[in-house]
Design an enzyme around this catalytic site. Structure first.
Site, short mmCIF file in Angstrom:
data_model
loop_
_atom_site.label_atom_id
_atom_site.label_comp_id
_atom_site.label_asym_id
_atom_site.label_seq_id
_atom_site.Cartn_x
_atom_site.Cartn_y
_atom_site.Cartn_z
CG ASP A 45 1.21 5.58 2.99
OD1 ASP A 45 1.92 5.40 4.18
OD2 ASP A 45 0.69 6.73 2.24
CG HIS A 65 -2.89 4.45 -0.29
ND1 HIS A 65 -3.80 5.81 -0.20
CD2 HIS A 65 -1.75 4.82 0.12
CE1 HIS A 65 -2.86 6.80 0.13
NE2 HIS A 65 -1.65 6.09 0.29
CG ASP A 82 -1.87 7.94 3.71
OD1 ASP A 82 -2.68 8.81 4.40
OD2 ASP A 82 -1.27 8.31 2.80
CG ASP A 125 -8.62 8.65 -0.20
OD1 ASP A 125 -9.72 8.60 -0.60
OD2 ASP A 125 -8.16 9.60 0.30
NE ARG A 126 -3.16 8.34 -4.81
CZ ARG A 126 -2.98 8.90 -5.97
NH1 ARG A 126 -3.47 8.59 -7.01
NH2 ARG A 126 -2.42 10.37 -5.88
CG ASN A 139 -1.75 12.51 3.00
OD1 ASN A 139 -1.09 11.46 3.48
ND2 ASN A 139 -1.54 12.84 1.89
CG HIS A 140 -4.69 9.63 1.15
ND1 HIS A 140 -5.44 9.92 0.28
CD2 HIS A 140 -3.38 9.91 0.88
CE1 HIS A 140 -4.76 10.39 -0.81
NE2 HIS A 140 -3.40 10.30 -0.28
CG HIS A 181 0.74 9.53 7.20
ND1 HIS A 181 0.56 8.19 7.07
CD2 HIS A 181 0.61 10.32 6.26
CE1 HIS A 181 0.48 8.13 5.74
NE2 HIS A 181 0.67 9.42 5.15
NE ARG A 194 4.35 14.40 0.08
CZ ARG A 194 3.86 13.18 -0.35
NH1 ARG A 194 2.84 13.06 -0.85
NH2 ARG A 194 4.97 12.10 0.03
CG HIS A 247 3.60 11.35 3.52
ND1 HIS A 247 2.04 11.65 3.06
CD2 HIS A 247 4.10 12.45 3.38
CE1 HIS A 247 2.02 12.56 2.62
NE2 HIS A 247 3.03 13.28 2.65
#
Length: 453
Positions: free
Chosen positions: A171, A173, A201, A204-205, A233-234, A282, A355, A383
Site C-alpha cells: 500500500d 496511499h 492501494d 486515497d487518504r 480495495n482503494h 492485494h 471491515r 492491505h
C-alpha cells in the site's frame, strides 16, 4: 449497491442457524409454484415495455452508439463505465483539444515513447515542488495505460528468471514524499533490470494520490513488461468517493476525469503469479462457497468457522476466468471482493471480517489448502498496516505494507519485498524497511468529504 443488512439471530448462535435453515428448506417447497407466476408477470411487463417504453429505455435511445456498447451491473458504475469505455475516442479528442499552460516548463507527454529517464526525472522534480502535470497529459497518459491494461489478464503470470529479482510494493496511499524516498533510497526505480509489482492501494487518504498514480502510470508506460499492477480495495469507486481520491481529482483536474480513472482501475489485475511459484494479491483468498452472513458470527467467530465452509478449492484457472472489470460486490462478484478486502487470521477456517459485511477472514488451513491445490510455495499480500512494514502473518503468507507512518499518525515502518530466483526457486522474500519522510504541512485525509480541502 449497498451491503445487505444482516439477518437477525432470534434463536441463539449455531443452533438458531440450523433451525432457521431447516425452516428455509420447508419454505422452498411452498415457493415451488412461483416460477410459473413469475413467467406470467415477466410476459406482461415485456408487453408493457413494447407499448410504453420505460424511462431507462428512453434514456438509452438518446445515447450515442459508443455509450450503448458499454455494460455494467450497477447503475452509477454503469453510467461511468460506459462513458469511459465506450467514449474512449471522444476522450482522446477531448484531451487533444486541451491547452497546456503557457508557463508550463515540465515534462511533455506525446505518447508512451516520450517517457524516458529524463521525463521521469522531470516529473518527480516537478511534483517535489508541488507542480502539476497539465490535464491534457494526465488524460492522455491514463488513456494509454488503460489500453495496456485491457490487453492484460485478470491473473497475470510473470517470469522471474534464475539469478534475477522482482520487488513487490505494498500500500502507498498517496504518500508521495515517502514514495519518492522508497524509489530513490530503498529499491530503485522500475526498469528491465529492476522489475516491480505494485500491489494495489496507490491512492486515497494521502493528499498526493494523483501524483503517486501518475508516477506509477509513467513507469508502466516506460516499461510495460517490467512494471506490474494489481488492484487494491482503494482502486474502487466506493472507497475513492469516501476516502478522498475523487475529491482530489476534482480539485486538481476536473470532476469528469474520475470516471476514466475508475474504468482504468477496473482493468487492473486481481492477482499475479511469479515464476509459477508465488501468488501475489492485494488482500486475500476466496471466501466460503456459501456466502452466509449472520448477526451472531461477530459474537461467536469460532462457531462461525463451523458454518462457513469450502469443499472445492478455487484454482488459478478459476481466478483467471473471473471478470475483473466490475466494482466489487459480494453478491455479484464474490471472488473480486474477497481478493480486494479479506484478511488472514490465526484460527482455522473462515470467519466474519470486521471491515465490512459479507467479507471473510481465512485461517492458516485455508492458506495451506490453496497453496497445495495450486502447486504454489507462498502468498504475498498487503492491505494491513504492520508496525515493522512486513509480517509472516500466518505460515506461508507474508504481508507487506509500504506507507510509513500511515495517515500521519500510525508510527509504523514501511517495507518492500524483494524476491530473488536462486537456483530456480523463489525463496523467502527479503524485506527492506524504511521510515516516513517530512512533507508539506497538509494533513492526511484532507480531501475526504467534509475535510479541509
Amino acid at each position: 449497491w449497498q451491503y445487505p443488512a444482516a439477518a437477525p439471530a432470534t434463536e441463539g448462535t449455531m443452533v438458531g442457524y440450523l433451525r432457521r435453515r431447516e425452516r428455509g428448506q420447508r419454505c422452498l417447497r411452498v415457493f415451488s409454484a412461483l416460477p410459473a407466476l413469475l413467467l406470467v408477470l415477466w410476459a406482461c411487463s415485456a408487453i408493457r415495455s413494447w407499448v410504453v417504453p420505460w424511462p431507462q429505455h428512453q434514456e438509452q435511445a438518446t445515447a450515442t452508439p459508443t455509450i450503448i456498447a458499454g455494460k455494467r451491473a450497477n447503475s452509477r458504475g454503469s453510467r461511468m463505465a460506459m462513458l469511459a469505455r465506450g467514449g474512449g475516442e471522444d476522450l482522446r479528442a477531448y484531451a487533444e483539444s486541451l491547452d497546456v499552460p503557457a508557463d508550463y516548463t515540465g515534462p511533455v507527454y506525446s505518447g508512451p515513447g516520450s517517457i524516458d529517464d529524463a521525463f521521469v526525472d522531470g516529473l518527480l522534480a516537478m511534483y517535489k515542488e508541488q507542480g502539476r502535470l497539465p490535464m491534457k497529459f494526465a488524460y492522455q497518459m491514463t488513456l494509454d495505460v488503460l489500453d495496456l491494461l485491457k490487453a492484460e489478464k485478470t491473473l497475470q503470470k510473470v517470469a522471474v528468471p534464475e539469478g534475477s529479482k522482482i520487488t513487490v510494493v505494498g500500500d502507498l496511499h498517496g504518500q508521495f514524499f515517502d514514495f519518492v524516498h522508497m524509489l530513490e533510497e530503498v529499491m530503485g526505480r522500475p526498469s528491465p533490470e529492476n522489475p516491480v509489482l505494485f500491489n494495489g492501494d496507490f491512492v486515497d487518504r494521502g493528499v498526493w494520490s494523483v501524483e503517486v498514480l501518475m508516477c506509477i502510470f509513467a513507469f508502466k508506460l516506460q516499461n510495460p513488461g517490467h512494471v506490474h499492477l494489481n488492484r487494491g480495495n482503494h482502486e474502487t469507486e466506493m472507497t475513492n468517493y469516501q476516502y478522498g481520491f475523487a475529491n482530489e481529482v476534482e480539485v486538481k483536474y476536473e470532476k469528469k476525469m474520475m470516471p476514466l480513472f475508475s474504468e482504468t482501475f477496473r482493468y487492473l489485475a486481481l492477482a499475479t503469479v511469479l515464476e509459477d511459484q508465488v501468488f501475489v494479491t492485494h488482500a486475500g483468498l476466496p471466501g466460503p462457497e456459501e456466502r452466509l452472513w449472520e448477526e451472531w458470527f461477530q459474537k461467536a467467530p469460532d462457531e462461525a468457522a463451523g458454518v462457513l465452509m469450502r469443499e472445492k478449492q478455487v484454482t488459478l484457472d478459476t481466478i483467471a476466468a473471473t471478470d475483473r472489470v466490475v466494482e466489487p460486490n459480494p453478491m455479484e462478484a464474490p471472488l473480486v471482493i474477497d481478493m480486494l478486502w479479506s484478511d488472514p487470521k490465526g484460527a482455522a477456517g473462515y470467519g466474519p471480517s470486521t471491515r465490512v459485511p459479507m467479507v471473510y477472514t481465512f485461517g492458516p488451513d485455508i492458506v495451506s489448502k490453496f497453496l497445495e491445490a495450486n502447486g504454489l510455495k507462498y502468498i504475498i499480500r498487503s492491505h494491513e498496516t504492520k508496525s515493522t512494514g512486513h509480517q509472516e502473518t500466518v505460515k506461508g503468507l507474508y504481508t507487506v505494507f509500504s506507507a510509513p507512518n500511515y495517515i500521519d499518525r500510525s508510527g509504523n515502518l514501511a517495507a518492500v519485498a524483494v524476491l530473488t530466483n536462486k537456483g530456480g526457486s523463489l525463496e523467502q522474500p527479503e524485506f527492506k524497511q524504511f521510515k516516513h519522510q517530512p512533507h508539506p504541512d497538509i494533513p492526511s485525509g484532507a480531501y475526504m468529504p467534509g475535510k479541509s480541502l
